[in-house]
Structure formats: C-alpha cells, structure tokens
Design a protein around this motif. Structure first.
Motif, mmCIF file in Angstrom:
data_model
loop_
_atom_site.group_PDB
_atom_site.id
_atom_site.type_symbol
_atom_site.label_atom_id
_atom_site.label_comp_id
_atom_site.label_asym_id
_atom_site.label_seq_id
_atom_site.Cartn_x
_atom_site.Cartn_y
_atom_site.Cartn_z
ATOM 1 N N LEU A 216 -22.659 -48.366 71.290
ATOM 2 C CA LEU A 216 -23.205 -48.303 69.945
ATOM 3 C C LEU A 216 -22.232 -49.045 69.058
ATOM 4 O O LEU A 216 -21.062 -48.701 68.995
ATOM 5 C CB LEU A 216 -23.323 -46.850 69.505
ATOM 6 C CG LEU A 216 -24.493 -46.075 70.105
ATOM 7 C CD1 LEU A 216 -24.308 -44.596 69.917
ATOM 8 C CD2 LEU A 216 -25.790 -46.537 69.471
ATOM 9 N N GLU B 140 -22.268 -49.585 65.611
ATOM 10 C CA GLU B 140 -21.921 -49.099 64.282
ATOM 11 C C GLU B 140 -21.606 -47.612 64.293
ATOM 12 O O GLU B 140 -22.015 -46.881 63.430
ATOM 13 C CB GLU B 140 -22.971 -49.504 63.244
ATOM 14 C CG GLU B 140 -24.455 -49.146 63.412
ATOM 15 C CD GLU B 140 -25.110 -49.327 64.753
ATOM 16 O OE1 GLU B 140 -25.937 -50.227 64.869
ATOM 17 O OE2 GLU B 140 -24.860 -48.548 65.680
ATOM 18 N N ASP B 141 -20.866 -47.197 65.329
ATOM 19 C CA ASP B 141 -20.518 -45.787 65.467
ATOM 20 C C ASP B 141 -19.856 -45.227 64.213
ATOM 21 O O ASP B 141 -19.098 -45.888 63.553
ATOM 22 C CB ASP B 141 -19.521 -45.591 66.612
ATOM 23 C CG ASP B 141 -20.109 -45.995 67.934
ATOM 24 O OD1 ASP B 141 -19.505 -45.703 68.948
ATOM 25 O OD2 ASP B 141 -21.185 -46.617 67.935
ATOM 26 N N TRP B 142 -20.119 -44.003 63.972
ATOM 27 C CA TRP B 142 -19.349 -43.290 62.969
ATOM 28 C C TRP B 142 -18.904 -42.000 63.614
ATOM 29 O O TRP B 142 -19.330 -41.673 64.723
ATOM 30 C CB TRP B 142 -20.160 -43.039 61.697
ATOM 31 C CG TRP B 142 -21.375 -42.187 61.870
ATOM 32 C CD1 TRP B 142 -21.838 -41.653 63.048
ATOM 33 C CD2 TRP B 142 -22.269 -41.776 60.867
ATOM 34 N NE1 TRP B 142 -22.966 -40.940 62.810
ATOM 35 C CE2 TRP B 142 -23.260 -40.989 61.489
ATOM 36 C CE3 TRP B 142 -22.320 -41.980 59.488
ATOM 37 C CZ2 TRP B 142 -24.295 -40.413 60.786
ATOM 38 C CZ3 TRP B 142 -23.366 -41.395 58.797
ATOM 39 C CH2 TRP B 142 -24.343 -40.631 59.447
ATOM 40 N N SER C 195 -24.699 -42.883 65.552
ATOM 41 C CA SER C 195 -24.851 -44.160 64.853
ATOM 42 C C SER C 195 -25.468 -43.910 63.486
ATOM 43 O O SER C 195 -26.521 -43.272 63.366
ATOM 44 C CB SER C 195 -25.742 -45.090 65.674
ATOM 45 O OG SER C 195 -26.497 -45.930 64.824
ATOM 46 N N PHE C 196 -24.806 -44.416 62.460
ATOM 47 C CA PHE C 196 -25.302 -44.242 61.096
ATOM 48 C C PHE C 196 -26.726 -44.778 60.955
ATOM 49 O O PHE C 196 -27.606 -44.101 60.419
ATOM 50 C CB PHE C 196 -24.350 -44.954 60.129
ATOM 51 C CG PHE C 196 -24.885 -45.093 58.738
ATOM 52 C CD1 PHE C 196 -25.080 -43.974 57.944
ATOM 53 C CD2 PHE C 196 -25.192 -46.346 58.229
ATOM 54 C CE1 PHE C 196 -25.571 -44.106 56.646
ATOM 55 C CE2 PHE C 196 -25.678 -46.478 56.941
ATOM 56 C CZ PHE C 196 -25.876 -45.355 56.140
ATOM 57 N N TYR C 197 -26.968 -45.975 61.462
ATOM 58 C CA TYR C 197 -28.290 -46.584 61.265
ATOM 59 C C TYR C 197 -29.373 -45.831 62.023
ATOM 60 O O TYR C 197 -30.484 -45.654 61.523
ATOM 61 C CB TYR C 197 -28.257 -48.070 61.640
ATOM 62 C CG TYR C 197 -27.298 -48.809 60.759
ATOM 63 C CD1 TYR C 197 -27.600 -49.013 59.415
ATOM 64 C CD2 TYR C 197 -26.056 -49.226 61.217
ATOM 65 C CE1 TYR C 197 -26.691 -49.626 58.565
ATOM 66 C CE2 TYR C 197 -25.149 -49.845 60.385
ATOM 67 C CZ TYR C 197 -25.465 -50.050 59.049
ATOM 68 O OH TYR C 197 -24.567 -50.640 58.222
ATOM 69 N N ALA D 126 -29.223 -42.670 62.768
ATOM 70 C CA ALA D 126 -29.378 -41.365 62.112
ATOM 71 C C ALA D 126 -30.294 -41.477 60.894
ATOM 72 O O ALA D 126 -31.227 -40.697 60.729
ATOM 73 C CB ALA D 126 -28.008 -40.814 61.713
#
Ligand SMILES: Nc1ncnc2c1ncn2[C@@H]1O[C@H](COP(=O)(O)OP(=O)(O)OP(=O)(O)O)[C@@H](O)[C@H]1O
Ligand SMILES: [Zn+2]
Lengths: 56, 282
Positions: A50, A52-54, B59-61, B63
């Motif tokens: 992934l 753009e992990d946060w 993943s922000f997007y 989510a």
C-alpha cells in the motif's frame, strides 16, 4: 484449512485454521503473501503493498 | 440482535483483536476485505446489510472512499468519511482544531521556496516541515537553519503538487517523548508515552511505548480535539511544550491500539466494540 502453496516458490505455507483474509505471511522464499477469499475458499497471492499507508 | 461489518485491508493484530471482541457482542460480524471488494454507490440497501460498520483500512484513500460508498448505501460507519477526510489532512485539521480552541503548536502554511523561508523566519529556527498528508513520520523534516530549510523545500518541489504545500511548524522541545491518547466516544480509556532518543517518536520508527496516566487536562484536550474533527474513535498525538503545556499535533481516525493495549493493559479493542454495539442499537 487445506494445504496452501506459495504462488512464488510453490512450497507449502503454514496457515492457521482461524486465519482471516488480509493476513500477511512472510514466506521463507522472501515473498510477502496475502491471504484472500476466492469465492471458493481462501488462497494466497503476492501482497501488492500500500503506497499511501498511514498509521502510527 | 445487531450485526456489524469490519472494513479493512491488512488483518493486523489490531483488527484481529477488534474482530474477537466484536464477535463476543454482536450477533454476526461480516468482513469486508477491501483488496477483494467491489463497492457500489448506487444500489441502496440490499448490498451490505449491517447495523454498523467500523473502518480499519491502513490506507487513507481506501478508508475515505470505501466509507463514502458504504455511507451512500445508508450504512453508519465509524469513523465517518468526513471525519477521516478532515483528520487526514494536517492543514484542514489544524484549521478545525484552532477554530475550536484546541491548542496546537504555532503553524504556518506557504506555497513557494521564498515564502517558506519567510514563514520560518517568522517562527524562528528550528522549524518542522511536514507534508499535509501522509504518515508514519515519513517526510517529516527538521530545519535548523535557512540552508537546511531550502534544501528540504527544493527537494519537495519535485515531488508533486501535494508536496508544494509547506506546513511549517514551531519545533516543540519535548521531554524525549510525546503522548498518544485514545478517544472512544466520550471517554479516553488509555494513553501512552512514546519515548525516543530521536525527536521522531513514532513506534513504527523505533519509539518505545510506556503507559501514561490520563490526566483531566489530557482527557479534556483529547475529547475536544476529536469533537472538533467529528472523530468518534481516534488516537490523538499530543506534545508537552515546556511553556505552553499540552498541544495537539494531530488526530488519527484509524488509530492503532495494540501497543496501547500491551503497555496499559486496557482492553481498547473491547471498548471500541462496546462503543460500536451501543451505536448500532440506537
Ligand atoms: N512541531 C513538532 N515539534 C516536535 N516534534 C514534532 C513536531 N511535529 C511532530 N513531531 C514529532 O514527529 C513525530 C511524528 O509526527 P506526526 O504525528 O506529525 O507525524 P505522522 O507521521 O503523521 O504521525 P502518526 O504516525 O502518528 O500519524 C512524532 O514523534 C512527533 O512527536
Ligand atoms: Zn515462497
């Protein structure tokens, strides 16, 4: 759980009975594998990662 | 009897603990593994039947977008797409925090090299420069002087539009740690210190977690930060400023809690499941 095989090296992968789709396994061959639902039971594929992990 | 949906992509320990606690309360818990899912915006009802859903995508997007699609089908999702969206952007969330009188470090925005240098000189060095989106302490930079700042900004100018928004913040001289407080509805069941020799204390970057007592001040600040962003279940990053006291850095709308559970002994997963259960029955 039926015997699952690594899609990269073909060797068996130990997956517990209560495993969930989305669990990741570091296989001895170096591949990171993702358990997923095929519509006909669970199978393994190479984890795409992934970007753009946060998180913490 | 209420039913629930767990939305996620990687089944980490956090998700497995939450699923276990949810199964003890709910009649049925369905899994929505996003990498294999097809989500519909336009079919109402039929598709996903649950009284409540919990968003756990890393993943922000994913989510934000999957929550939006589920909400379109009439599903109640914790957190809401709006809460995830606003807390995922440091500029938008800082704006909301300040408007709601939640104390934050002094922060400026700038869009070009010279204006960023000007922003830093207004704050005084050292300054912290962050992208407005992204996480795990990635691309967080400390500039001790103008030369360092120019090098950081020049490099980011090549990285695309999102990285040309410079979020410039006063460097808070923390006592070798920061605080992560967990909010669930109207309560703050647990908090940890993230201790590190480096100024970046994220546990994903080698910081060590230790239990912290939830003081009344910490509780009040955490709840006000979450309320300001509409976050129901969240992790609030707090720093201790030597003069100004507790300041909020950011709110995570898909918080990790396995370290919090491990070091505090508080069953955060159970508390989240209980909150979901209460909301599902409303
Ligand atoms: N202005 C600041 N002064 C001092 N330390 C800071 C400042 N901003 C951030 N930090 C430290 O940098 C680290 C990461 O900060 P921040 O929470 O902003 O980034 P993040 O990557 O979004 O984090 P998270 O993974 O918690 O979502 C933390 O250890 C925090 O204490
Ligand atoms: Zn293999």
């Amino acid at each position: 759980m039926p015997q699952l095989r690594c899609p990269v090296c073909g060797l068996p992968v130990e997956v517990p009975d209560d495993a969930l789709p989305g669990e990741l396994y570091e296989h001895e061959c170096g591949a990171t594998l993702e358990l997923y639902e095929t519509g006909n039971g669970l199978s393994l594929r190479v984890f795409e990662g992934l970007e753009e992990d946060w998180g913490e | 009897m209420p039913t629930a949906l767990l939305v996620y992509d990687v089944a980490r320990l956090d998700e497995k603990l939450l699923l276990d606690r949810m199964r003890r309360l709910f009649d049925r818990v369905e899994l929505l593994h996003l990498p294999s899912a097809v989500l519909e915006f336009t079919s109402r009802g039929g598709l996903v039947g649950a009284d409540i859903a919990v968003q756990r995508s890393i993943s922000f997007y994913r989510a934000v977008t999957s929550t939006a699609a589920l909400e379109a089908q009439g599903l109640r999702v914790v957190n809401t797409s709006h809460a995830i969206l606003v807390s995922g952007d440091k500029a938008v969330s800082t704006g909301l925090l300040v408007r709601n009188r939640v104390p934050v470090p002094e922060t400026l925005l700038a869009y070009g090299l010279e204006s960023t240098v000007k922003a830093a000189s207004l704050l005084g060095y050292p300054v912290v420069v962050k992208p407005v989106q992204g996480s795990w302490g990635r691309l967080l930079a400390l500039a001790r002087d103008e030369e360092e700042l120019r090098a950081i900004v020049e490099h980011r100018e090549y990285m695309g539009a999102l990285y040309r928004v410079q979020y410039v913040q006063e460097y808070v001289r923390k006592p070798g740690r920061d605080i992560r407080a967990t909010c669930i509805g109207d309560s703050v069941p647990a908090a940890i210190y993230r201790v590190s020799g480096s100024w970046i204390t994220n546990t994903a970057r080698g910081g060590r977690a230790e239990p912290a007592r939830v003081t009344p001040e910490m509780e009040d600040l955490t709840l006000r930060a979450c309320k300001a962003l509409g976050v129901e279940v969240g992790g609030v990053d707090i720093v201790e400023h030597p003069e100004k006291g507790l300041l909020v850095l950011e709110v995570n709308a898909v918080p990790e809690y396995k370290n919090v559970m491990r070091v505090t002994g508080v069953d955060v997963a159970r508390e989240i499941a209980e909150y979901l259960y209460g909301e599902a029955k409303r």
